[in-house]
Structure formats: structure tokens, C-alpha cells
Design a protein around this motif. Structure first.
Motif, PDB file in Angstrom:
ATOM      1  N   LEU A   1       4.201 -35.134  24.270  1.00 29.91           N
ATOM      2  CA  LEU A   1       3.939 -34.126  25.296  1.00 29.91           C
ATOM      3  C   LEU A   1       3.689 -32.795  24.611  1.00 29.91           C
ATOM      4  O   LEU A   1       4.520 -32.327  23.836  1.00 29.91           O
ATOM      5  CB  LEU A   1       5.133 -34.006  26.248  1.00 29.91           C
TER       6      LEU A   1
ATOM      7  N   VAL B   1       3.213 -28.783  25.112  1.00 29.00           N
ATOM      8  CA  VAL B   1       3.578 -27.747  26.083  1.00 29.00           C
ATOM      9  C   VAL B   1       3.094 -26.401  25.559  1.00 29.00           C
ATOM     10  O   VAL B   1       3.572 -25.917  24.529  1.00 29.00           O
ATOM     11  CB  VAL B   1       5.108 -27.691  26.320  1.00 29.00           C
TER      12      VAL B   1
ATOM     13  N   SER C   1       0.034 -33.322  28.572  1.00 26.16           N
ATOM     14  CA  SER C   1       0.255 -31.892  28.356  1.00 26.16           C
ATOM     15  C   SER C   1       0.884 -31.246  29.584  1.00 26.16           C
ATOM     16  O   SER C   1       0.802 -31.771  30.689  1.00 26.16           O
ATOM     17  CB  SER C   1      -1.057 -31.185  28.000  1.00 26.16           C
TER      18      SER C   1
ATOM     19  N   ALA D   1       6.920 -29.289  31.783  1.00 26.14           N
ATOM     20  CA  ALA D   1       7.378 -30.192  30.725  1.00 26.14           C
ATOM     21  C   ALA D   1       8.619 -30.961  31.158  1.00 26.14           C
ATOM     22  O   ALA D   1       8.700 -32.177  30.967  1.00 26.14           O
ATOM     23  CB  ALA D   1       7.671 -29.406  29.450  1.00 26.14           C
TER      24      ALA D   1
ATOM     25  N   VAL E   1       9.075 -35.058  31.509  1.00 25.98           N
ATOM     26  CA  VAL E   1      10.045 -35.909  30.812  1.00 25.98           C
ATOM     27  C   VAL E   1      10.991 -36.613  31.777  1.00 25.98           C
ATOM     28  O   VAL E   1      11.590 -37.623  31.414  1.00 25.98           O
ATOM     29  CB  VAL E   1      10.845 -35.158  29.714  1.00 25.98           C
TER      30      VAL E   1
ATOM     31  N   TYR F   1       9.115 -39.807  26.402  1.00 23.09           N
ATOM     32  CA  TYR F   1       8.318 -39.299  25.280  1.00 23.09           C
ATOM     33  C   TYR F   1       9.102 -39.453  23.990  1.00 23.09           C
ATOM     34  O   TYR F   1      10.329 -39.320  23.977  1.00 23.09           O
ATOM     35  CB  TYR F   1       7.956 -37.820  25.499  1.00 23.09           C
TER      36      TYR F   1
ATOM     37  N   VAL G   1       8.110 -33.937  21.826  1.00 24.61           N
ATOM     38  CA  VAL G   1       7.609 -32.809  22.608  1.00 24.61           C
ATOM     39  C   VAL G   1       7.235 -31.715  21.609  1.00 24.61           C
ATOM     40  O   VAL G   1       8.053 -31.322  20.776  1.00 24.61           O
ATOM     41  CB  VAL G   1       8.666 -32.285  23.606  1.00 24.61           C
TER      42      VAL G   1
ATOM     43  N   THR H   1       6.219 -27.972  21.619  1.00 22.05           N
ATOM     44  CA  THR H   1       6.251 -26.883  22.587  1.00 22.05           C
ATOM     45  C   THR H   1       6.052 -25.504  21.965  1.00 22.05           C
ATOM     46  O   THR H   1       6.587 -25.216  20.891  1.00 22.05           O
ATOM     47  CB  THR H   1       7.570 -26.888  23.394  1.00 22.05           C
TER      48      THR H   1
ATOM     49  N   THR I   1      13.475 -24.484  27.411  1.00 26.54           N
ATOM     50  CA  THR I   1      13.024 -25.869  27.534  1.00 26.54           C
ATOM     51  C   THR I   1      13.719 -26.747  26.500  1.00 26.54           C
ATOM     52  O   THR I   1      14.202 -27.835  26.824  1.00 26.54           O
ATOM     53  CB  THR I   1      11.493 -25.946  27.368  1.00 26.54           C
TER      54      THR I   1
ATOM     55  N   LEU J   1      16.092 -29.896  27.224  1.00 25.11           N
ATOM     56  CA  LEU J   1      15.753 -31.205  26.664  1.00 25.11           C
ATOM     57  C   LEU J   1      16.909 -31.763  25.855  1.00 25.11           C
ATOM     58  O   LEU J   1      17.181 -32.966  25.901  1.00 25.11           O
ATOM     59  CB  LEU J   1      14.510 -31.107  25.774  1.00 25.11           C
TER      60      LEU J   1
ATOM     61  N   VAL K   1      14.845 -37.270  22.277  1.00 22.55           N
ATOM     62  CA  VAL K   1      13.457 -36.846  22.075  1.00 22.55           C
ATOM     63  C   VAL K   1      13.380 -35.880  20.897  1.00 22.55           C
ATOM     64  O   VAL K   1      14.223 -35.010  20.732  1.00 22.55           O
ATOM     65  CB  VAL K   1      12.850 -36.231  23.357  1.00 22.55           C
TER      66      VAL K   1
ATOM     67  N   ILE L   1      11.558 -32.820  18.804  1.00 26.91           N
ATOM     68  CA  ILE L   1      10.899 -31.592  19.245  1.00 26.91           C
ATOM     69  C   ILE L   1      10.280 -30.890  18.041  1.00 26.91           C
ATOM     70  O   ILE L   1      10.915 -30.773  16.988  1.00 26.91           O
ATOM     71  CB  ILE L   1      11.902 -30.640  19.934  1.00 26.91           C
TER      72      ILE L   1
END
Length: 130
Positions: free
Chosen positions: A5, A7, A30, A37, A41, A46, A49, A51, A63, A67, A74, A76
């Protein structure tokens, strides 16, 4: 292949990164901000991510914090342009919150692909579309 994803509040950046990562074999969605976002999720799983940190609405730091609570597995990657000092401060915070990698904009596409490969490694598995 990983499900990723992107962001970012800038549509051109979302499209560019989505194209690059799709060509690299990933499945990519996206979102324009942190609220989108987090909704994404909740709807899909995902592996990663990517971001931006400075966005209107829900910023990247918020965010990432959400998350970490709702989707702790996930990975990041945080990215930020902002001013040089501001971007570095935000990227440091993102790293402290558990971002697997940070990228200061502008960055080279190879840096993004390297960070993505390091974050998802061989652990990403393809899932059928939800």
C-alpha cells in the motif's frame, strides 16, 4: 511478490511508485492519506505500507502509530520531503516507531526497490485478491 500500500497525498507520486512497484512484480494499492490507508488495511492484508509522513488529514506518524497497534506484523517504509531538518526529524521518529526503512525525498528508485526488498524479503506470499 508482496502486497503493498502506497500512502501519499500527491497523486503523481502515488502513480509513479505504484507503477515502479507493479513493474517489479508487486501487487500495489494506494491511498491519499492516513485515514484512507487505515481503511484499506482494515479491508485487505498488506505485507508492506510505504507512507509519506507529511500529509493533510491524518499524517504519516499518526498512521504508523495506529498501524503498529492494529496491524503489528505489517512492515512500514516511511518517506518524507519537507524541509531537510523537518524531514530528518520525522524520519527519525518513524524509525523509532518501527519503520523498517526511511527514505528522504527525493530518492532514487533503486533505493526504494532496495528498501522494499529488504522489508519484505522472501516472506511475502501472494494472496488472491479480496
Amino acid at each position: 511478490m508482496a502486497r503493498i500500500l502506497i500512502v501519499d497525498d500527491e497523486e503523481s507520486i502515488r502513480r509513479l511508485l505504484q507503477g515502479v512497484l507493479t513493474r517489479a512484480g508487486h501487487e500495489v494499492d494506494s491511498a491519499a492519506d492516513g485515514n484512507e490507508a487505515l481503511a484499506a488495511v482494515r479491508a485487505r492484508t498488506y505485507d508492506l505500507v510505504v507512507t509519506d509522513l507529511i500529509m493533510p488529514g491524518k499524517e504519516g506518524i499518526e498512521t504508523i502509530m495506529e498501524l503498529r497497534t492494529s496491524q503489528p506484523a505489517v512492515k512500514i517504509i516511511a518517506m518524507s520531503g519537507g524541509s531537510r531538518v523537518c524531514a530528518l526529524d520525522y524520519l527519525t521518529i518513524a524509525s523509532q516507531l518501527g519503520a523498517a526503512a526511511t527514505l528522504e525525498k527525493p530518492f532514487m528508485i533503486d533505493a526504494l526497490l532496495g528498501a522494499v526488498n529488504a522489508a519484505v524479503g522472501g516472506s511475502a506470499t501472494h494472496r488472491p485478491p479480496a
